[in-house]
Design an enzyme around this catalytic site. Sequence first.
Site, mmCIF file in Angstrom:
data_model
loop_
_atom_site.group_PDB
_atom_site.id
_atom_site.type_symbol
_atom_site.label_atom_id
_atom_site.label_comp_id
_atom_site.label_asym_id
_atom_site.label_seq_id
_atom_site.Cartn_x
_atom_site.Cartn_y
_atom_site.Cartn_z
ATOM 1 N N HIS A 73 65.662 41.687 -17.997
ATOM 2 C CA HIS A 73 65.062 43.010 -18.212
ATOM 3 C C HIS A 73 64.971 43.408 -19.688
ATOM 4 O O HIS A 73 65.857 43.073 -20.474
ATOM 5 C CB HIS A 73 65.793 44.085 -17.403
ATOM 6 C CG HIS A 73 67.229 44.345 -17.800
ATOM 7 N ND1 HIS A 73 67.591 45.339 -18.661
ATOM 8 C CD2 HIS A 73 68.387 43.747 -17.429
ATOM 9 C CE1 HIS A 73 68.907 45.356 -18.804
ATOM 10 N NE2 HIS A 73 69.420 44.401 -18.076
ATOM 11 N N GLU A 224 65.764 48.098 -14.880
ATOM 12 C CA GLU A 224 67.047 47.553 -14.432
ATOM 13 C C GLU A 224 68.196 48.522 -14.623
ATOM 14 O O GLU A 224 69.065 48.652 -13.764
ATOM 15 C CB GLU A 224 67.354 46.242 -15.178
ATOM 16 C CG GLU A 224 68.487 45.439 -14.544
ATOM 17 C CD GLU A 224 69.883 45.832 -15.022
ATOM 18 O OE1 GLU A 224 70.860 45.376 -14.410
ATOM 19 O OE2 GLU A 224 70.010 46.608 -16.001
ATOM 20 N N ASP A 245 71.223 37.658 -17.018
ATOM 21 C CA ASP A 245 71.717 38.909 -17.592
ATOM 22 C C ASP A 245 73.084 38.648 -18.212
ATOM 23 O O ASP A 245 73.757 37.669 -17.892
ATOM 24 C CB ASP A 245 71.781 40.004 -16.515
ATOM 25 C CG ASP A 245 71.609 41.402 -17.101
ATOM 26 O OD1 ASP A 245 71.889 41.588 -18.307
ATOM 27 O OD2 ASP A 245 71.216 42.319 -16.349
HETATM 28 ZN ZN LIG Z 1 71.559 44.040 -18.098
#
Ligand SMILES: [Zn+2]
Length: 348
Positions: A73, A224, A245
């Site tokens: 993201h 996100e 992530d």
């Molecule tokens: Zn994150």
Amino acid sequence: MSLPTIDQEYLVDFLVKLLNIASPTGFAEPAIVFVEKELSQFSQLQLTRTRKGALVAKWEVESTEAPIALTAHVDTLGAVVKEIKSNGRLKLSRIGGIQWPTVETEGVWVLSSKGEKVRGSVLIDTASGHIYSAAGSETPRNDEHMEVRLDARITSEKETRELGIKIGDCVAFDPRVEVTNGFVRSRFLDDKACVANMVSAIKSLVDAGQEPARTTYFLISNYEEVGHGASTGIPSDVVELVTVDMAVVGKGQESDEFSATLCIKDSGGVYHEGLNKKLRALAEQHGIPYKTDVYPFYGSDGEAFWRAGGDVALALIGPGIDASHNYERAHMDGLGATTNWIMAYLLD
Ligand SMILES: [Zn+2]
């Protein structure tokens, strides 16, 4: 088979540029446009947008196997103008739950809906040491007491409104990016570091004249930090989703800044054992430094997809980020490990 070489200079350069583009959730379009432009140089990719504004890059290849997907993201923590005080200063409403002490005295841009940019900084309303002395440090750091002081000659609500500032305007905190000794220190490495990992993995494959083993979708998500980024945007024929992530570094954590981590469990629960096994085997096969870990206060975009009904095997990998949602730090070794892991997965 050995992995293509990573263009480290490109990775850092792309990451620094992305970090310097303000993109709080809801106002992430400039960062999406930047990534879109970067990916448009690769003719292998078909780029589309979801209605929500996320970017989807499809790399189609000849294969009888079902497609896979990766997501990261570009949206970050931030704030919007909640109220203009009678003295012209701003009260804020936080996006994504940024903690006030982590941004006290930070520089900000107030970005109006008409495109005006006004500079300022975040302060406690008892900031002057010569007025409040030690009592200033007792003031609670909360929505009530934190304010933005604008770098403009204003003393009233009216004058602030005359600058073009309106309720709901985006407030972006300075990232303060520094690269030293292989460390990248900046706000919002979560999750721009991983977007850089994905883009540099794509570039490394292209440079080496290689392609993924299966048709692959890359979803660059833009919501996100408020919990629903990748809940949509993954085509229904996709069978595996790897969320890229940040890994949590700090007290009690196994992750570090010099490795990539496979997250087994976070607040949202447990990831997919079969896909985890595959990723572990790939890391071991390619000598990629990796840890396994459990994240205490953490939910991922992949889980958002699962909750929305997405039927895929799901895993979460990423580089260790110290002091997350604060003044974060990563190291090139962790970023390299993550990029290599992405490439190993794509080529498998
Ligand atoms: Zn994150």
